[in-house]
Design a protein around this motif. Structure first.
Motif, short mmCIF file in Angstrom:
data_model
loop_
_atom_site.label_atom_id
_atom_site.label_comp_id
_atom_site.label_asym_id
_atom_site.label_seq_id
_atom_site.Cartn_x
_atom_site.Cartn_y
_atom_site.Cartn_z
N ARG A 19 -12.68 120.51 63.34
CA ARG A 19 -13.11 121.30 62.18
C ARG A 19 -14.26 122.21 62.59
O ARG A 19 -15.28 121.76 63.11
CB ARG A 19 -13.55 120.39 61.04
CG ARG A 19 -13.99 121.19 59.82
CD ARG A 19 -14.54 120.26 58.74
NE ARG A 19 -15.00 121.00 57.61
CZ ARG A 19 -14.26 121.36 56.58
NH1 ARG A 19 -12.99 121.02 56.54
NH2 ARG A 19 -14.76 122.04 55.57
N LYS A 20 -14.11 123.49 62.35
CA LYS A 20 -15.12 124.48 62.74
C LYS A 20 -16.31 124.45 61.78
O LYS A 20 -16.14 124.39 60.56
CB LYS A 20 -14.51 125.86 62.76
CG LYS A 20 -15.44 126.90 63.31
CD LYS A 20 -14.80 128.24 63.45
CE LYS A 20 -15.89 129.14 63.99
NZ LYS A 20 -15.50 130.40 64.40
N THR A 21 -17.51 124.48 62.36
CA THR A 21 -18.75 124.62 61.60
C THR A 21 -19.56 125.73 62.24
O THR A 21 -19.19 126.26 63.30
CB THR A 21 -19.59 123.32 61.61
OG1 THR A 21 -20.14 123.14 62.92
CG2 THR A 21 -18.78 122.11 61.20
N LYS A 22 -20.70 126.05 61.65
CA LYS A 22 -21.59 127.07 62.22
C LYS A 22 -22.11 126.65 63.59
O LYS A 22 -22.41 127.50 64.42
CB LYS A 22 -22.77 127.35 61.29
CG LYS A 22 -22.40 128.02 59.99
CD LYS A 22 -23.62 128.27 59.14
CE LYS A 22 -23.87 127.03 58.31
NZ LYS A 22 -24.94 127.17 57.33
N TYR A 58 -23.90 118.80 62.66
CA TYR A 58 -22.58 118.86 62.02
C TYR A 58 -22.61 118.16 60.66
O TYR A 58 -22.07 118.66 59.67
CB TYR A 58 -21.51 118.19 62.89
CG TYR A 58 -21.21 118.85 64.20
CD1 TYR A 58 -21.50 120.20 64.43
CD2 TYR A 58 -20.61 118.13 65.22
CE1 TYR A 58 -21.19 120.79 65.64
CE2 TYR A 58 -20.29 118.72 66.43
CZ TYR A 58 -20.58 120.05 66.64
OH TYR A 58 -20.27 120.64 67.83
N GLN A 61 -24.23 120.14 57.90
CA GLN A 61 -23.35 121.20 57.40
C GLN A 61 -22.26 120.63 56.48
O GLN A 61 -21.93 121.24 55.46
CB GLN A 61 -22.76 121.98 58.56
CG GLN A 61 -23.83 122.79 59.25
CD GLN A 61 -23.39 123.39 60.56
OE1 GLN A 61 -22.22 123.36 60.92
NE2 GLN A 61 -24.33 123.95 61.29
N ILE A 62 -21.74 119.47 56.80
CA ILE A 62 -20.74 118.83 55.93
C ILE A 62 -21.40 118.43 54.61
O ILE A 62 -20.82 118.60 53.53
CB ILE A 62 -20.09 117.62 56.64
CG1 ILE A 62 -19.20 118.09 57.78
CG2 ILE A 62 -19.32 116.75 55.66
CD1 ILE A 62 -18.03 118.96 57.37
N GLU A 65 -21.71 121.45 52.49
CA GLU A 65 -20.42 121.90 52.00
C GLU A 65 -19.87 121.00 50.88
O GLU A 65 -19.33 121.49 49.89
CB GLU A 65 -19.42 121.96 53.15
CG GLU A 65 -18.06 122.47 52.75
CD GLU A 65 -17.10 122.61 53.92
OE1 GLU A 65 -15.89 122.74 53.65
OE2 GLU A 65 -17.54 122.57 55.09
#
Length: 120
Positions: A19-22, A58, A61-62, A65
């Motif tokens: 899964r792509k993150t910044k 990571y 960021q999740i 989101e």
């Protein structure tokens, strides 16, 4: 982990891989039996303090989101002592998975023998 999610824990289910993150790509995003998100960083060799910090980025960021803090987990054959200390402080879980155990799991999965020839 994708082939046999229960190696993480009973009831674990993979939702997404890579899964792509910044900050990069999450190796595995899953859900535990209680419905909590789990962010997993996988290492083939010893995980170090940088790997723990990467996982925390990571996970942040999740959390942004989805609005809830996920469980954070490093899966590797070993964890350095500095990484283990940092992991305890930051609430990062560790699951030991050796390359040999991963190969055993893949061998049990039909059609993966060709893939393993280069890994042996």
């Amino acid at each position: 982990i994708i082939a046999e999610p229960s190696i993480i824990e009973d009831g674990f289910r993979v939702v997404e891989s890579e899964r792509k993150t910044k900050s990069g790509y999450i190796d595995v995003l899953g859900v535990d039996r209680e419905g909590r998100l789990v962010v997993i960083e996988i290492k083939r060799e010893r995980a170090d303090i940088g790997d723990v910090e990467q996982l925390v980025r990571y996970s942040t960021q999740i959390e942004e989101e989805f609005g809830s803090k996920p469980r954070q987990m490093i899966v590797a054959p070993r964890l350095s002592s500095r990484a283990a200390r940092k992991a305890r402080i930051l609430g990062v879980e560790f699951r030991q998975l050796s390359p040999r155990k991963a190969q055993e799991i893949l061998r049990r999965r039909k059609g993966l023998d060709r893939f393993l020839c280069s890994a042996d």
